[in-house]
Write an enzyme that holds these catalytic residues in place. Structure first.
Site, mmCIF file in Angstrom:
data_model
loop_
_atom_site.group_PDB
_atom_site.id
_atom_site.type_symbol
_atom_site.label_atom_id
_atom_site.label_comp_id
_atom_site.label_asym_id
_atom_site.label_seq_id
_atom_site.Cartn_x
_atom_site.Cartn_y
_atom_site.Cartn_z
ATOM 1 N N ALA A 14 8.157 -41.780 13.836
ATOM 2 C CA ALA A 14 8.477 -41.382 15.205
ATOM 3 C C ALA A 14 9.947 -41.687 15.514
ATOM 4 C CB ALA A 14 7.561 -42.093 16.187
ATOM 5 N N ALA A 44 0.874 -44.809 5.194
ATOM 6 C CA ALA A 44 -0.039 -43.662 5.377
ATOM 7 C C ALA A 44 -0.344 -43.044 4.024
ATOM 8 C CB ALA A 44 0.568 -42.647 6.321
ATOM 9 N N GLN A 45 -1.615 -42.773 3.804
ATOM 10 C CA GLN A 45 -2.025 -42.278 2.484
ATOM 11 C C GLN A 45 -2.501 -40.837 2.549
ATOM 12 O OE1 GLN A 45 -5.223 -44.831 1.295
ATOM 13 N NE2 GLN A 45 -3.893 -46.553 0.804
ATOM 14 N N GLY A 46 -3.553 -40.624 3.350
ATOM 15 C CA GLY A 46 -4.286 -39.352 3.332
ATOM 16 C C GLY A 46 -3.370 -38.165 3.495
ATOM 17 N N GLU A 111 -10.535 -33.921 5.062
ATOM 18 C CA GLU A 111 -10.820 -35.277 5.546
ATOM 19 C C GLU A 111 -11.932 -35.199 6.576
ATOM 20 O OE1 GLU A 111 -7.101 -38.292 4.941
ATOM 21 O OE2 GLU A 111 -7.171 -37.204 6.817
ATOM 22 N N HIS A 227 -10.807 -48.243 10.737
ATOM 23 C CA HIS A 227 -11.021 -47.434 9.549
ATOM 24 C C HIS A 227 -12.246 -47.982 8.841
ATOM 25 C CE1 HIS A 227 -10.497 -45.151 5.936
ATOM 26 N NE2 HIS A 227 -9.561 -44.454 6.540
ATOM 27 N N HIS A 334 -7.290 -50.201 12.681
ATOM 28 C CA HIS A 334 -6.422 -49.258 11.996
ATOM 29 C C HIS A 334 -5.425 -48.572 12.914
ATOM 30 C CE1 HIS A 334 -5.346 -46.507 8.829
ATOM 31 N NE2 HIS A 334 -5.779 -45.459 9.481
ATOM 32 N N GLU A 358 2.706 -43.845 17.582
ATOM 33 C CA GLU A 358 1.461 -44.572 17.882
ATOM 34 C C GLU A 358 1.538 -45.356 19.192
ATOM 35 O OE1 GLU A 358 -0.247 -46.284 14.388
ATOM 36 O OE2 GLU A 358 -1.632 -47.520 15.546
ATOM 37 N N ARG A 369 -9.294 -40.480 17.435
ATOM 38 C CA ARG A 369 -8.288 -39.667 16.737
ATOM 39 C C ARG A 369 -8.886 -38.956 15.531
ATOM 40 N NH1 ARG A 369 -4.280 -40.983 12.253
ATOM 41 N NH2 ARG A 369 -5.679 -42.718 11.868
ATOM 42 N N SER A 374 -1.987 -38.280 13.413
ATOM 43 C CA SER A 374 -0.995 -39.138 14.079
ATOM 44 C C SER A 374 0.420 -38.913 13.570
ATOM 45 C CB SER A 374 -1.366 -40.609 13.958
ATOM 46 O OG SER A 374 -1.676 -40.923 12.644
HETATM 47 C C1 LIG Z 1 -2.808 -47.889 5.985
HETATM 48 C C2 LIG Z 1 -2.565 -46.761 6.938
HETATM 49 C C3 LIG Z 1 -2.837 -45.457 6.537
HETATM 50 C C4 LIG Z 1 -2.598 -44.392 7.411
HETATM 51 N N1 LIG Z 1 -2.802 -43.102 6.988
HETATM 52 C C5 LIG Z 1 -2.493 -42.078 7.818
HETATM 53 C C6 LIG Z 1 -2.552 -40.741 7.364
HETATM 54 O O1 LIG Z 1 -2.886 -40.477 6.222
HETATM 55 N N2 LIG Z 1 -2.204 -39.756 8.233
HETATM 56 C C7 LIG Z 1 -1.832 -40.005 9.526
HETATM 57 O O2 LIG Z 1 -1.540 -39.068 10.275
HETATM 58 N N3 LIG Z 1 -1.738 -41.277 9.960
HETATM 59 C C8 LIG Z 1 -2.047 -42.300 9.149
HETATM 60 N N4 LIG Z 1 -1.949 -43.589 9.601
HETATM 61 C C9 LIG Z 1 -1.413 -43.817 10.942
HETATM 62 C C10 LIG Z 1 0.087 -43.578 10.906
HETATM 63 O O3 LIG Z 1 0.620 -44.080 9.714
HETATM 64 C C11 LIG Z 1 0.766 -44.246 12.074
HETATM 65 O O4 LIG Z 1 0.117 -43.929 13.273
HETATM 66 C C12 LIG Z 1 2.214 -43.784 12.159
HETATM 67 O O5 LIG Z 1 2.856 -44.017 10.941
HETATM 68 C C13 LIG Z 1 2.919 -44.516 13.279
HETATM 69 O O6 LIG Z 1 4.268 -44.178 13.220
HETATM 70 P P1 LIG Z 1 5.254 -44.804 14.280
HETATM 71 O O7 LIG Z 1 6.592 -44.335 13.900
HETATM 72 O O8 LIG Z 1 4.732 -44.567 15.636
HETATM 73 O O9 LIG Z 1 5.108 -46.395 14.040
HETATM 74 P P2 LIG Z 1 5.437 -47.286 12.752
HETATM 75 O O10 LIG Z 1 5.573 -46.464 11.543
HETATM 76 O O11 LIG Z 1 4.425 -48.377 12.713
HETATM 77 O O12 LIG Z 1 6.858 -47.895 13.107
HETATM 78 C C14 LIG Z 1 7.013 -48.816 14.157
HETATM 79 C C15 LIG Z 1 8.446 -49.310 14.131
HETATM 80 O O13 LIG Z 1 8.733 -50.036 15.316
HETATM 81 C C16 LIG Z 1 9.440 -51.225 14.978
HETATM 82 N N5 LIG Z 1 9.241 -52.198 16.056
HETATM 83 C C17 LIG Z 1 8.072 -52.634 16.580
HETATM 84 N N6 LIG Z 1 8.315 -53.497 17.584
HETATM 85 C C18 LIG Z 1 9.669 -53.609 17.696
HETATM 86 C C19 LIG Z 1 10.533 -54.356 18.535
HETATM 87 N N7 LIG Z 1 10.084 -55.177 19.501
HETATM 88 N N8 LIG Z 1 11.870 -54.245 18.360
HETATM 89 C C20 LIG Z 1 12.367 -53.444 17.384
HETATM 90 N N9 LIG Z 1 11.591 -52.698 16.570
HETATM 91 C C21 LIG Z 1 10.250 -52.787 16.728
HETATM 92 C C22 LIG Z 1 8.844 -51.619 13.649
HETATM 93 O O14 LIG Z 1 9.672 -52.532 12.982
HETATM 94 C C23 LIG Z 1 8.755 -50.249 12.989
HETATM 95 O O15 LIG Z 1 9.999 -49.877 12.460
HETATM 96 C C24 LIG Z 1 -2.161 -44.655 8.736
HETATM 97 C C25 LIG Z 1 -1.912 -45.969 9.132
HETATM 98 C C26 LIG Z 1 -2.108 -47.015 8.252
HETATM 99 C C27 LIG Z 1 -1.833 -48.402 8.700
#
Ligand SMILES: Cc1cc2nc3c(=O)[nH]c(=O)nc-3n(C[C@H](O)[C@H](O)[C@H](O)COP(=O)(O)OP(=O)(O)OC[C@H]3O[C@@H](n4cnc5c(N)ncnc54)[C@H](O)[C@@H]3O)c2cc1C
Length: 513
Positions: A14, A44-46, A111, A227, A334, A358, A369, A374
């Protein structure tokens, strides 16, 4: 005070994707808590869902998302998601994400709760790693300024308009204030609330706490997706065993070797996550075990090792050859379905404050979801934030916005006389035991009382662990109080005292400070 057009907090999909678009329209600062690739995205795997297959359509993707959301999806947001998803996949391809192909065509997998194969993947089961590494390489080679090991600690807002953010370099202890026109929270979820979780340790609900403390609206927090299948091996973190393993033909068996899912639902092993997670818990209870198994032994070895190289290797490193051995699994926290309430342009009720990924609640997931929706949500709404804000570049600051009328505040609680001392492990045990997959009023009330007591007793934070604990306690309160209020079962929220869904509850719970 330094000023930027955009400050983006977080460097997962994001944050980085939004930053790469933002840099075309102004100065950009990305603040991130750990190193750039510390995030959930990397895990993220799937894969990533988009209606790009021959047998798929926007309409089918829409229908599947709405069905999973169990009556609470925002249909306009879902329509935006499914319509814009294919173009956002093209953006990723253009950035260089190497999606897997078969005979020159994008490879798609199935999936749970998708009606057709719709999931694009990269490196077999290493989709997130490829996405993260591609975007972080792009961000590093661009003019985007990136501050690593820097914690966002407080949003600066005046009269309902965002002005900037306070930060802490937790290695040096140096605190700063940075100004901006648009502040974009991309801080991920809050999986660290629970003892068993699949999340990175940077994922501690910070965006929720930052936004709530600044006066933003927080919604749908009672819906936390577990999960069903995380590896359960003593001393090993609950590593995810992707749904795609069942999508390719793996089946669940209890400790006696019995294939139980068909007893619970006609969709069997490919039912939605909440149904599979609850069925596994019942089966664990019935057999007196802390796990069940995925049986993928019958899959051709070549499928297992090429489609799931990451899972195969991780298990092998821990003494399990999944082409020959059953995989021990149990449910784990999860994905945070709720979050900072945004409109269809990613903006919150505070002018100039946006949330994406997220940490945001755009309404696309409703009460549950759909798997792999996501990553794509982060791209679709990240793009829309930049669409909206680029028109503002160089203009006056945005005007204050109106909030939602139906908001409520966290309830005041009688603080119990004796409570355990607050700590990360005590909090994670509390949430796992009392606010997990199966809930009821008594255990939720107990958790709510303890969390309220902890919130009162915590000293003002000064370093990364104390900020994270404060943020988790507040986020845990929002989850627990919402779960207590919602006297029904729907989607990812299940209560034994209200096991059915109720038409009266086809509405959202929104908290504000
Ligand atoms: C094991 C696993 C498998 C998954 N598989 C899938 C999949 O196959 N397909 C799918 O669609 N989704 C999947 N998901 C969900 C998906 O990966 C996440 O919802 C998505 O990656 C979230 O992206 P994001 O950029 O919002 O957050 P994140 O990738 O979690 O990034 C959050 C960022 O915010 C930073 N941060 C947090 N708090 C602070 C702060 N106070 N100050 C500064 N920085 C901060 C962190 O350091 C990090 O860089 C999976 C999740 C997991 C855990």
């Amino acid at each position: 005070m330094n000023r930027y057009d955009y400050i983006i907090v977080g460097s997962g999909i994001a944050g980085l994707y939004t930053a790469l678009l933002a840099k075309k329209h102004g100065s950009v600062l990305v603040i991130t808590k750990g190193s750039i690739d510390d995030c959930n995205t990397r895990y993220a795997q799937g894969g990533i869902a988009a209606a790009v297959g021959k047998y798929d359509s926007i309409k089918l993707h829409f229908q599947d998302t709405i069905a999973a959301g169990d009556g609470l999806c925002d249909e306009d947001a879902v329509s935006i998601l499914v319509n814009e998803a294919p173009e956002r996949i093209t953006d990723l391809v253009n950035f260089g994400v190497p999606f897997d192909t078969i005979d020159g065509e994008i490879a798609l997998t199935m999936e749970a709760a998708h009606s057709v194969p719709r999931i694009l993947h990269a490196g077999g089961d290493a989709t997130g790693e490829h996405v993260e590494v591609t975007l972080s390489k792009q961000a590093r080679s661009s003019k985007i300024q990136i501050l690593e090991n820097c914690l966002a600690t407080e949003i600066i807002a005046e009269n309902g308009i965002v002005k900037g953010i306070k930060t802490l370099d937790y290695r040096t202890g140096s605190a700063e204030e940075v100004g901006c026109r648009s502040l974009i929270l991309a801080t991920g979820g809050a999986g660290q609330l629970f003892k068993f979780n699949t999340n990175s340790d940077v994922v501690t609900g910070d965006g929720i706490a930052l936004a709530f403390n600044a006066g933003a609206e927080i919604t749908d927090m009672e819906f936390f997706q577990f999960h069903p299948t995380a590896l359960r091996l003593p001393g090993v973190t609950p590593f995810l065993i992707s749904e795609a393993v069942r999508g390719e033909g793996g089946v669940l068996r209890n400790v006696n070797g019995y294939r139980f899912m068909p007893d619970y639902t006609p969709e069997a092993d490919l039912a939605s996550r909440d149904v599979v997670a609850r069925s596994i818990l019942y089966e664990m209870k019935k057999t007196g075990s802390d796990k069940v198994f995925i049986d993928a032994i019958h899959l051709p070895t070549s499928i297992t090792t090429t489609r799931f190289p990451h899972i195969y290797r991780f298990c092998l490193d821990h003494g399990l050859d999944i082409t020959r051995d059953l995989i021990p699994v149990a449910p784990a926290a999860h994905y945070m379905i709720g979050g900072v309430k945004t409109d269809n342009w990613g903006e919150t009720n505070i002018a100039g404050l946006f949330a994406v990924g997220e940490t945001a609640c755009t309404g696309v997931h409703g009460a549950n979801r759909l798997a792999s929706n996501s990553l794509i949500e982060a791209l679709v709404f990240g793009r829309r934030i930049i669409e909206k804000t680029r028109k503002r570049a160089g203009r006056r600051a945005p005007a204050a916005r109106r909030g939602t009328k139906a908001c409520q505040q966290l309830s005041q609680r009688q603080v119990p006389k004796t409570v355990p001392a607050p700590s990360l492990s005590a909090l994670q045990r509390l949430l796992c035991d009392k606010v997990g997959i199966i809930r009821h009023q008594q255990s939720l009330t107990k958790a709510a009382d303890i969390l309220a007591a902890w919130q009162k007793s915590l000293a003002p934070p000064t370093d990364r662990p104390s900020y994270e604990l404060n943020n988790l306690v507040l986020t845990g309160r929002l989850v627990t109080e919402a779960a207590l209020l919602r006297e029904e079962s729907r989607g990812a929220h299940f209560r034994t005292d209200f096991p059915q869904s109720s038409p009266q509850w086809q509405r959202h719970i929104i908290f504000t400070r």
